[in-house]
Design an enzyme around this catalytic site. Sequence first.
Site, PDB file in Angstrom:
ATOM      1  N   ILE A 134      38.318  36.631  21.619  1.00  0.00           N
ATOM      2  CA  ILE A 134      38.430  38.027  22.023  1.00  0.00           C
ATOM      3  C   ILE A 134      39.832  38.479  21.637  1.00  0.00           C
ATOM      4  O   ILE A 134      40.728  37.652  21.430  1.00  0.00           O
ATOM      5  CB  ILE A 134      38.149  38.243  23.523  1.00  0.00           C
ATOM      6  N   ASP A 135      40.032  39.782  21.511  1.00  0.00           N
ATOM      7  CA  ASP A 135      41.317  40.297  21.057  1.00  0.00           C
ATOM      8  C   ASP A 135      42.456  39.858  21.972  1.00  0.00           C
ATOM      9  O   ASP A 135      42.267  39.685  23.175  1.00  0.00           O
ATOM     10  CB  ASP A 135      41.289  41.828  21.022  1.00  0.00           C
ATOM     11  N   ARG A 136      43.632  39.712  21.399  1.00  0.00           N
ATOM     12  CA  ARG A 136      44.806  39.323  22.182  1.00  0.00           C
ATOM     13  C   ARG A 136      45.051  40.268  23.347  1.00  0.00           C
ATOM     14  O   ARG A 136      45.362  39.829  24.460  1.00  0.00           O
ATOM     15  CB  ARG A 136      46.046  39.290  21.278  1.00  0.00           C
TER      16      ARG A 136
END
Length: 258
Positions: free
Chosen positions: A56-58
């Site tokens: 998942i995105d940072r």
Amino acid sequence: MKSIADYSTLYADDDIIVLNKRPGLLVAADRYDLDAPRLDKSAQKEFGEIFAVHRIDRDTSGIVVYARTQESQKSLSMQFENREVKKIYHCLVYGHPLWKDLHVDLKLMIDGDSRHRTVISRTHGKPSVTDFINLGSCGPYSWIEAHPLTGRTHQIRAHLQANGFSIVCDPLYSGNQHPVLLSDFKRKYNGDTLDERPLLSRLALHAYQITFRHPRSEKDISFTAPYPRDLEAVRKQLAKIFKVDPLGTGPQEKSPEI
């Protein structure tokens, strides 16, 4: 549930771990920022060797699953590749969608511009599908539930942007970096606006729920990640004032029996 700075543990056994990560952490190594803080490195201190099976995105908070064996990694990776994993995200967006449900089927090209953003590209993009549900509007915002059927980088953010909406405090896909302040939507705010602390000042996107097949028992299991403190503070204030709550009134889901 054990809590430390970088994550809380939703579930762990000999085959998998399911974590609820804070925003600002990479799930695994990134070629653009080799020194960035990473969830896997932090979790290895507690669990030993683990294997990434998805990302998942940072800047996104919420559920991340890791395998603890190579056999589990193979099983889980195939489930993600074959789109057998069901994922639900919650986000707060600016504005008020006129739709209740929205199906987005737009091809996405990863790293499509100088800012490494994901862009719509009918010729060079990969098939990407997201279903959105409008959970309700509150003041200047709306709560959106996203069901990504594919797993492209920044997919939810890019598909929302393509339909005229951006997630609150999104540093890449929104021109509006104004943090969420209680004084912005509470009519009788009595505090000092000059010294007011934001309720939230980072990307308002949370990986809320995931359902997949356990690699050993082959039973379907589901996990729900509670909102982090800042997003929870926003939820409570908006629900109190506007009577719109993305979580409804039901209890949080507990870890399943495997």
